[in-house]
Design a protein around this motif. Structure first.
Motif, mmCIF file in Angstrom:
data_model
loop_
_atom_site.group_PDB
_atom_site.id
_atom_site.type_symbol
_atom_site.label_atom_id
_atom_site.label_comp_id
_atom_site.label_asym_id
_atom_site.label_seq_id
_atom_site.Cartn_x
_atom_site.Cartn_y
_atom_site.Cartn_z
ATOM 1 N N ALA A 34 4.766 56.195 2.577
ATOM 2 C CA ALA A 34 5.817 55.241 2.209
ATOM 3 C C ALA A 34 6.247 55.449 0.759
ATOM 4 C CB ALA A 34 5.325 53.808 2.417
ATOM 5 N N LEU A 36 7.214 48.468 3.947
ATOM 6 C CA LEU A 36 6.071 49.078 4.623
ATOM 7 C C LEU A 36 4.838 49.065 3.724
ATOM 8 C CD1 LEU A 36 5.023 50.509 7.132
ATOM 9 C CD2 LEU A 36 5.891 52.653 6.192
ATOM 10 N N SER A 53 3.633 45.421 3.548
ATOM 11 C CA SER A 53 3.051 45.039 4.831
ATOM 12 C C SER A 53 1.669 45.658 5.015
ATOM 13 C CB SER A 53 3.984 45.482 5.960
ATOM 14 O OG SER A 53 3.419 45.208 7.212
ATOM 15 N N THR A 54 1.522 46.923 4.612
ATOM 16 C CA THR A 54 0.230 47.600 4.734
ATOM 17 C C THR A 54 -0.806 46.970 3.814
ATOM 18 O OG1 THR A 54 1.370 49.650 5.322
ATOM 19 C CG2 THR A 54 -0.919 49.846 4.592
#
Length: 151
Positions: free
Chosen positions: A28, A113, A116-117
């Motif tokens: 990402a 991303l 969120s991770t």
């Protein structure tokens, strides 16, 4: 779905998410940097830092940076244009839409991303019952790709 099936799916999701979380973060972040070609001198505006070049190489080539081969000499700027028919040259000059809106979207996607991770990792580590396995999976998800880079 049955409760046992959902519980099993949650557990597999937990294991897979933690194992792949380090690489998801790497891809990402490196993808966001590559969106604006920051790994290249022309995108960075000078010589890019080694860590950006390294991340881009892992992202694009699945390995550490290698020495570049000598590039073939490019033909003179006017030589290629002289060989093209006029109709083809004028068709290529048509105005294309700006790539900037999509690049901004891709960077926002990379940020989402990443967040969120990180949120998933924090939630996974908050569970005392599975903390040990969570840490083991995070370490394995970091070590295995590093080992595979050098094999």
């Amino acid at each position: 779905m049955r409760p046992n099936t959902l519980r099993l799916l949650r557990r597999y999701h937990h294991y897979l998410g933690l194992f792949f979380a380090p690489m998801i973060l790497l891809f990402a972040i490196s993808g966001a940097l590559q969106t604006f070609r920051l790994q290249e001198a022309k995108g960075y505006g000078g010589t890019p830092p080694n860590w950006i070049v390294w991340l881009a190489s892992v992202h694009k080539d699945q390995g550490p940076p290698r020495e570049r081969k000598a590039e073939k000499p490019k033909p003179a700027p006017g030589a290629a244009e002289a060989q093209k028919p006029r109709a083809e040259a004028s068709a290529g000059a048509a105005k294309r839409p700006s790539p900037l809106p999509l690049k901004i979207f891709v960077v926002l996607l990379s940020i989402a991303l990443t967040l969120s991770t990180i949120t998933g990792i924090v939630i996974a580590l908050a569970s005392r019952a599975m903390r040990r396995i969570s840490i083991i999976l995070l370490v394995l998800g970091t070590v295995v790709p590093i080992v595979l880079l050098w094999v």
